[in-house]
Design an enzyme around this catalytic site. Sequence first.
Site, PDB file in Angstrom:
ATOM      1  N   LEU A 110       1.096 -33.233 -46.436  1.00 22.63           N
ATOM      2  CA  LEU A 110       1.647 -33.634 -47.723  1.00 22.63           C
ATOM      3  C   LEU A 110       2.681 -32.575 -48.078  1.00 22.63           C
ATOM      4  O   LEU A 110       2.408 -31.377 -47.956  1.00 22.63           O
ATOM      5  CB  LEU A 110       0.560 -33.703 -48.802  1.00 22.63           C
ATOM      6  CG  LEU A 110      -0.423 -34.870 -48.709  1.00 22.63           C
ATOM      7  CD1 LEU A 110      -1.544 -34.700 -49.734  1.00 22.63           C
ATOM      8  CD2 LEU A 110       0.277 -36.210 -48.915  1.00 22.63           C
ATOM      9  N   ASP A 111       3.868 -32.996 -48.520  1.00 22.96           N
ATOM     10  CA  ASP A 111       4.912 -32.012 -48.781  1.00 22.96           C
ATOM     11  C   ASP A 111       4.644 -31.257 -50.085  1.00 22.96           C
ATOM     12  O   ASP A 111       3.660 -31.496 -50.787  1.00 22.96           O
ATOM     13  CB  ASP A 111       6.299 -32.653 -48.752  1.00 22.96           C
ATOM     14  CG  ASP A 111       6.499 -33.714 -49.836  1.00 22.96           C
ATOM     15  OD1 ASP A 111       5.877 -33.595 -50.909  1.00 22.96           O
ATOM     16  OD2 ASP A 111       7.286 -34.650 -49.625  1.00 22.96           O
ATOM     17  N   LEU A 112       5.524 -30.341 -50.418  1.00 20.89           N
ATOM     18  CA  LEU A 112       5.332 -29.406 -51.525  1.00 20.89           C
ATOM     19  C   LEU A 112       4.979 -30.099 -52.838  1.00 20.89           C
ATOM     20  O   LEU A 112       4.074 -29.674 -53.558  1.00 20.89           O
ATOM     21  CB  LEU A 112       6.599 -28.563 -51.703  1.00 20.89           C
ATOM     22  CG  LEU A 112       6.594 -27.541 -52.838  1.00 20.89           C
ATOM     23  CD1 LEU A 112       5.638 -26.398 -52.518  1.00 20.89           C
ATOM     24  CD2 LEU A 112       8.003 -27.008 -53.078  1.00 20.89           C
ATOM     25  N   SER A 114       3.948 -33.273 -53.255  1.00 19.49           N
ATOM     26  CA  SER A 114       3.000 -34.388 -53.149  1.00 19.49           C
ATOM     27  C   SER A 114       1.576 -33.893 -53.392  1.00 19.49           C
ATOM     28  O   SER A 114       1.246 -32.737 -53.172  1.00 19.49           O
ATOM     29  CB  SER A 114       3.096 -35.041 -51.766  1.00 19.49           C
ATOM     30  OG  SER A 114       4.380 -35.612 -51.574  1.00 19.49           O
TER      31      SER A 114
END
Length: 256
Positions: A110-112, A114
């Site tokens: 999951l990106d920063l 999310s």
Amino acid sequence: MSATEAARGDRIAKWLSRAGVASRRDAERLLADGAIRLNGKTVTHPATFIGSGDVVQVNGKVVDQPDRTRVWRYHKPEGLVTTHKDPEGRSTVFDKLRHQLPRVISVGRLDLTSEGLLLLTNDGGLARHLELPSTGWLRRYRVRVFGVPNPAALNALSRGVTVGGVRYGPIEAAIDARTGDNTWLAVSLREGRNREIRRVMDHLGLSVSRLIRVAYGPFQLGLLERGGIEEIPPRVLRQQLPAEAGAPPPLSRHRR
């Protein structure tokens, strides 16, 4: 794996991956560099098998025997990156959980910015298996976008879409709720490429302001509080993994 190989144990790259030392690819590099010793002797061939009682050293340090396969549900908050080392010095998921878990890797990322469900495991082989689109596990999200989506454009995503020269597989997207100028979408996909949802929504003229993963295969975020971590019981793993993944790697066991 043949019966002969099974009797001899795991290949060394797989063994090191399960032990949390390195990915299989990195383990093969360590072999090529002569950094691995088995029972006091340097080994360089990947077709080396590790059995019960063998002593493995990497760069002179003895590696503990792999633990049984374990999987955790983690409610990742925004503001953390899903990587072991961030070149920009940002806080990572693994820094946050360093004192709560053994060495683990994530199933997907999951990106920063999310949030939501992130599966963590001590079994690198299992993680790679569950990330593959061919495994067929559905990833479900709640996505808040600014604006009013075109239902026909959302429906068309089920046939796949090409954005910036990148072809994305089928995405199921439907309007869930509207609040002022914002719309909540229910989004499901099986690939989960880097920033896939954000890029596809931007392609449709929609700006994502919040993205929450609520399920990964049979595992749900549920009521797990933000920042909360909870181990999935072994019984549940035995029930869910074979049925959902077709023929996933068998669960690892303690070696004594």
